[in-house]
Design a protein around this motif. Structure first.
Motif, PDB file in Angstrom:
ATOM      1  N   ILE A   4      24.155   1.657  35.683  1.00 21.09           N
ATOM      2  CA  ILE A   4      24.118   2.766  34.732  1.00 21.09           C
ATOM      3  C   ILE A   4      23.848   2.262  33.310  1.00 21.09           C
ATOM      4  CG2 ILE A   4      25.517   4.561  33.624  1.00 21.09           C
ATOM      5  CD1 ILE A   4      26.904   4.943  36.349  1.00 21.09           C
ATOM      6  N   PHE A   5      24.569   1.215  32.920  1.00 23.05           N
ATOM      7  CA  PHE A   5      24.393   0.719  31.562  1.00 23.05           C
ATOM      8  C   PHE A   5      23.073  -0.015  31.386  1.00 23.05           C
ATOM      9  CE2 PHE A   5      28.060   1.647  28.948  1.00 23.05           C
ATOM     10  CZ  PHE A   5      28.959   2.154  29.867  1.00 23.05           C
ATOM     11  N   ALA A   6      22.484  -0.468  32.491  1.00 28.34           N
ATOM     12  CA  ALA A   6      21.187  -1.150  32.394  1.00 28.34           C
ATOM     13  C   ALA A   6      20.127  -0.235  31.801  1.00 28.34           C
ATOM     14  CB  ALA A   6      20.755  -1.648  33.777  1.00 28.34           C
ATOM     15  N   PHE A   7      20.254   1.078  32.064  1.00 31.58           N
ATOM     16  CA  PHE A   7      19.276   2.025  31.545  1.00 31.58           C
ATOM     17  C   PHE A   7      19.156   2.002  30.038  1.00 31.58           C
ATOM     18  CE2 PHE A   7      17.076   4.279  34.616  1.00 31.58           C
ATOM     19  CZ  PHE A   7      17.853   4.354  35.754  1.00 31.58           C
ATOM     20  N   ALA A   8      20.303   1.759  29.363  1.00 24.82           N
ATOM     21  CA  ALA A   8      20.252   1.666  27.902  1.00 24.82           C
ATOM     22  C   ALA A   8      20.045   0.229  27.459  1.00 24.82           C
ATOM     23  CB  ALA A   8      21.540   2.210  27.305  1.00 24.82           C
ATOM     24  N   ALA A   9      20.626  -0.706  28.222  1.00 22.03           N
ATOM     25  CA  ALA A   9      20.609  -2.099  27.792  1.00 22.03           C
ATOM     26  C   ALA A   9      19.215  -2.710  27.827  1.00 22.03           C
ATOM     27  CB  ALA A   9      21.556  -2.928  28.666  1.00 22.03           C
ATOM     28  N   ILE A  10      18.448  -2.404  28.874  1.00 22.33           N
ATOM     29  CA  ILE A  10      17.136  -3.039  29.004  1.00 22.33           C
ATOM     30  C   ILE A  10      16.176  -2.589  27.909  1.00 22.33           C
ATOM     31  CG2 ILE A  10      15.124  -3.313  30.506  1.00 22.33           C
ATOM     32  CD1 ILE A  10      17.036  -3.351  32.875  1.00 22.33           C
ATOM     33  N   PHE A  14      16.944  -1.516  25.027  1.00 27.21           N
ATOM     34  CA  PHE A  14      17.480  -2.070  23.792  1.00 27.21           C
ATOM     35  C   PHE A  14      17.106  -3.540  23.651  1.00 27.21           C
ATOM     36  CE2 PHE A  14      20.121  -2.613  20.240  1.00 27.21           C
ATOM     37  CZ  PHE A  14      20.918  -3.727  20.413  1.00 27.21           C
ATOM     38  N   SER A  15      17.210  -4.282  24.740  1.00 24.34           N
ATOM     39  CA  SER A  15      16.850  -5.698  24.704  1.00 24.34           C
ATOM     40  C   SER A  15      15.388  -5.872  24.347  1.00 24.34           C
ATOM     41  CB  SER A  15      17.106  -6.347  26.065  1.00 24.34           C
ATOM     42  OG  SER A  15      18.407  -6.076  26.492  1.00 24.34           O
ATOM     43  N   PHE A  16      14.557  -4.946  24.803  1.00 27.96           N
ATOM     44  CA  PHE A  16      13.138  -5.013  24.484  1.00 27.96           C
ATOM     45  C   PHE A  16      12.926  -4.879  22.982  1.00 27.96           C
ATOM     46  CE2 PHE A  16       8.773  -5.044  25.287  1.00 27.96           C
ATOM     47  CZ  PHE A  16       8.153  -4.026  24.586  1.00 27.96           C
ATOM     48  N   LEU A  17      13.632  -3.931  22.384  1.00 25.68           N
ATOM     49  CA  LEU A  17      13.536  -3.765  20.936  1.00 25.68           C
ATOM     50  C   LEU A  17      13.996  -5.025  20.211  1.00 25.68           C
ATOM     51  CD1 LEU A  17      14.805  -0.172  20.115  1.00 25.68           C
ATOM     52  CD2 LEU A  17      12.497  -1.059  19.984  1.00 25.68           C
ATOM     53  N   PRO A  64      27.080  -7.940  27.162  1.00 31.04           N
ATOM     54  CA  PRO A  64      26.364  -8.983  26.426  1.00 31.04           C
ATOM     55  C   PRO A  64      25.506  -9.864  27.338  1.00 31.04           C
ATOM     56  CG  PRO A  64      28.638  -8.904  25.707  1.00 31.04           C
ATOM     57  CD  PRO A  64      28.528  -7.982  26.869  1.00 31.04           C
ATOM     58  N   TYR A  65      25.974 -10.111  28.547  1.00 30.76           N
ATOM     59  CA  TYR A  65      25.242 -10.997  29.437  1.00 30.76           C
ATOM     60  C   TYR A  65      23.907 -10.400  29.833  1.00 30.76           C
ATOM     61  CZ  TYR A  65      29.738 -13.277  29.596  1.00 30.76           C
ATOM     62  OH  TYR A  65      30.897 -13.892  29.223  1.00 30.76           O
ATOM     63  N   LEU A  66      23.895  -9.101  30.081  1.00 34.81           N
ATOM     64  CA  LEU A  66      22.638  -8.462  30.446  1.00 34.81           C
ATOM     65  C   LEU A  66      21.685  -8.386  29.254  1.00 34.81           C
ATOM     66  CD1 LEU A  66      20.791  -6.964  32.360  1.00 34.81           C
ATOM     67  CD2 LEU A  66      22.003  -4.846  31.794  1.00 34.81           C
ATOM     68  N   VAL A  67      22.220  -7.978  28.109  1.00 33.53           N
ATOM     69  CA  VAL A  67      21.363  -7.819  26.932  1.00 33.53           C
ATOM     70  C   VAL A  67      20.709  -9.138  26.543  1.00 33.53           C
ATOM     71  CG1 VAL A  67      21.316  -7.242  24.482  1.00 33.53           C
ATOM     72  CG2 VAL A  67      22.615  -5.825  26.042  1.00 33.53           C
ATOM     73  N   ASN A  68      21.518 -10.197  26.522  1.00 33.06           N
ATOM     74  CA  ASN A  68      20.959 -11.495  26.127  1.00 33.06           C
ATOM     75  C   ASN A  68      19.927 -12.009  27.124  1.00 33.06           C
ATOM     76  OD1 ASN A  68      22.335 -11.731  23.686  1.00 33.06           O
ATOM     77  ND2 ASN A  68      24.149 -12.576  24.680  1.00 33.06           N
TER      78      ASN A  68
END
Lengths: 336, 261
Positions: free
Chosen positions: B64-70, B72-75, B144-148
């Motif tokens: 669920i959180f991957a939808f926002a995290a990925i 965001f990480s691109f930005l 944090p682990y996914l975003v990084n």
């Protein structure tokens, strides 16, 4: 980049020539829409495109390192631009195949990019761009990453594409490449265009020291100019006077002579009273095209001659020779 | 076999100590547990339900959180903006905050009286003492682990490829889905697995937001407190074995996918 302005005609092969890093790539990116210029206009077929997004302009851009998508097959790479258009599957395949044939890579369609050579990848990049049928094809140093052997192949391909009607704007730092392909050339130096014209116009009459050096004119001297009936007289630093058929007002300037335009002989040239000088050979060096000989006549003059001629005339370091060149071969660049 | 200089042998020795440090407690625990105890523990419904709860809530939280995290990480990978360093720091906050303190913060944020809590109740979603709360706590500490990882993945995609795609007529959306995402995918999957693992092992933040239903880290704690080491050990061993199994499976699956590229 300052005040860059040039015009490319339809069907022309236009080359932007300049040292690496002179901003030529940025110019192409601006035309393609990847970089926004601070000011100015870009017109394509009389339509302003400087505000258009990159995916709305009818230009194709081939990068220096081909930028092929590594995770897609050759066929998928070439067909990438076609997704936008509403076509059925078999029509797309036909278009991909016919473009691939045009650049001679039809046998590579099912391959993955990681298995291809640099030359093959560059051709895939060309095919990928051509499939959109762009109005202008922009090439950023397309031969830089290619082996010398393959270069002439790709060069012929580019020439062929242009002959078939493709307008091309090609950016390079290679003088030979420019001469062999261009209808017209613009020379870029320190962010400005310093000369535009056909190769003959630009290199036949260099209008600046930079262009002269670029062309490989190594005989470049500061002179005092005096007007004469037939052209002008240029006085070198050591007092020697050179005649030129080029008209110039009196003042200061530069004198340029191509190494190939100077002839050497044991005796003074009998055919003309003008531009005969005696000197001593101070250096003999091999070059790609023959032999480069430096003669000291008070100033060093570089002479390029064929290897056979050098051997026949017994030209070695230390001997005295006479050199001669025609008044019409003397280029004058007045200092304004 | 590579040669080691005598200087490097010291490093080797220290490395061996480190490995021993990790393995010794685990191996000791495995050997101290009899297979009959493991079987009995597995037979307990409470244990099985707890392990299942831990696995699915962490997976759900990750996805669920991957939808926002990925995105965001691109930005973060592509754009520069003022205060970017601050934002990077904020992303790493959950890693440095003590877990129970994070739990207290989350509790205040999702309790029945809070804005989020009220909104949730309106749609029938309760947080405190419910899986949704567990998911929030797990996500908080593991995002944090996914975003990084995703950001590093996107950074590794050459910008030139995206530029080429633009000039070929692709919209920014198409460039993202056909070029950036596929080429960053390996790193993103790694990040997802990491986030899942981290979420699954969270204790401090979860226990404050939702003691019940008990995820296995909490169950182990309760059994230890109520009955002692011997009683908590079989559950621990079981949980570790199942976790290892799940991760080996996930890693193998992700490598399979990459091989077929």
């Amino acid at each position: 980049m300052k005040n860059i302005s040039f015009k490319v005609n339809k069907g022309e092969y236009f080359i932007l020539l300049g040292m690496s890093g002179a901003g030529k790539s940025m110019l192409l990116e601006m035309i393609a829409g990847l970089t926004i210029p601070d000011s100015g206009e870009i017109l394509l077929n009389n339509r302003n495109i400087e505000k258009c997004k990159p995916n709305e302009r009818e230009v194709g851009l081939v990068f220096q390192d081909h930028a092929i998508f590594p995770h897609l097959s050759v066929s998928a790479n070439i067909g990438y631009a076609l997704k936008r258009k509403v076509l059925n599957y078999s029509t797309k395949l036909d278009q991909i195949r016919s473009i691939a044939e045009r650049v001679h890579i039809q046998q590579l369609l099912d391959r993955q990019p990681s298995t291809l050579s640099g030359g093959e990848l560059q051709r895939v990049a060309l095919a990928r761009t051509l499939v959109q049928k762009p109005e202008v094809l922009l090439l950023d140093e397309p031969l830089a990453a290619i082996d010398t052997k393959l270069r002439s192949e790709i060069r012929s391909l580019l020439r062929q594409l242009n002959r078939e009607g493709q307008t091309i704007v090609h950016v390079t730092h290679d003088f030979d490449e420019a001469i062999s392909l261009a209808h017209r050339i613009a020379i870029i130096h320190e962010g400005k265009i310093i000369q535009t014209g056909t190769p003959e116009e630009v290199f036949g009459s260099p209008r600046s020291e930079f262009v002269a050096h670029f062309v490989g004119i190594r005989n470049f001297f500061k002179v005092k100019l005096t007007e004469s009936e037939t052209g002008c007289l240029a006085e070198l630093a050591n007092g020697l006077k050179v005649s030129s058929t080029q008209k110039s007002a009196s003042g200061e300037g530069y004198l340029m002579i191509r190494g190939e335009d100077v002839t050497l002989s044991a005796e003074k040239y009998a055919g003309s009273e003008l531009n005969n000088f005696e000197g001593k050979i101070i250096e003999v060096a091999g070059s790609r095209t023959g032999v480069d000989i430096t003669v000291d006549i008070g100033v060093p003059v570089h002479v390029s001659i064929a290897r056979v001629a050098a051997i026949n005339q017994g030209l070695t370091e230390g001997i005295s020779v006479w050199l001669h060149f025609m008044a019409s071969a003397v280029n004058i660049l007045p200092i304004k | 076999m590579q040669r080691y200089s005598s200087f490097q042998l010291i490093f080797l020795f220290l490395g061996a100590l480190l490995l021993l440090f990790i393995l010794a407690p685990l191996l000791g625990m495995f050997f101290a547990t009899q297979s009959s105890e493991l079987v009995d523990t597995w037979r307990e419904a409470e244990v099985r339900q707890s392990i299942w709860l831990t696995l699915w809530v962490s997976m759900a939280a990750t996805l669920i959180f991957a939808f926002a995290a990925i995105p965001f990480s691109f930005l973060m990978a592509r754009k520069d903006f003022p205060l970017k360093r601050l934002v990077t720091g904020i992303i790493d906050l959950p890693v440095v905050i003590p877990h129970s303190a994070a739990g207290i913060a989350i509790l205040g944020f999702v309790s029945r009286n809070s804005v989020l809590g009220k909104a949730g109740s309106a749609v029938g979603l309760d947080f405190v003492g419910h899986p949704a709360g567990i998911a929030v706590a797990m996500a908080f500490v593991s995002i944090p682990y996914l975003v990084n990882a995703a950001r590093d993945g996107f950074l590794a995609v050459p910008l030139r490829l995206e530029k080429a795609a633009f000039v070929l007529g692709a919209s920014p959306a198409r460039v993202f889905f056909t070029i950036s995402l596929p080429l960053a995918w390996r790193n993103i999957v790694s990040g997802l697995i990491l986030m899942f693992a981290r979420g699954m092992s969270e204790f401090g933040a979860v226990i404050i937001v939702a003691y019940h239903p008990m995820i296995t880290p909490v169950l182990i704690f309760e059994r230890f407190g109520a009955f002692g080491l011997k009683y908590a050990r079989p559950v621990s061993v079981l949980f570790i074995l199942i976790s290892l199994l799940v991760f080996i499976l996930l890693r193998a699956l992700s490598r399979e996918k990459n091989k077929s590229d």
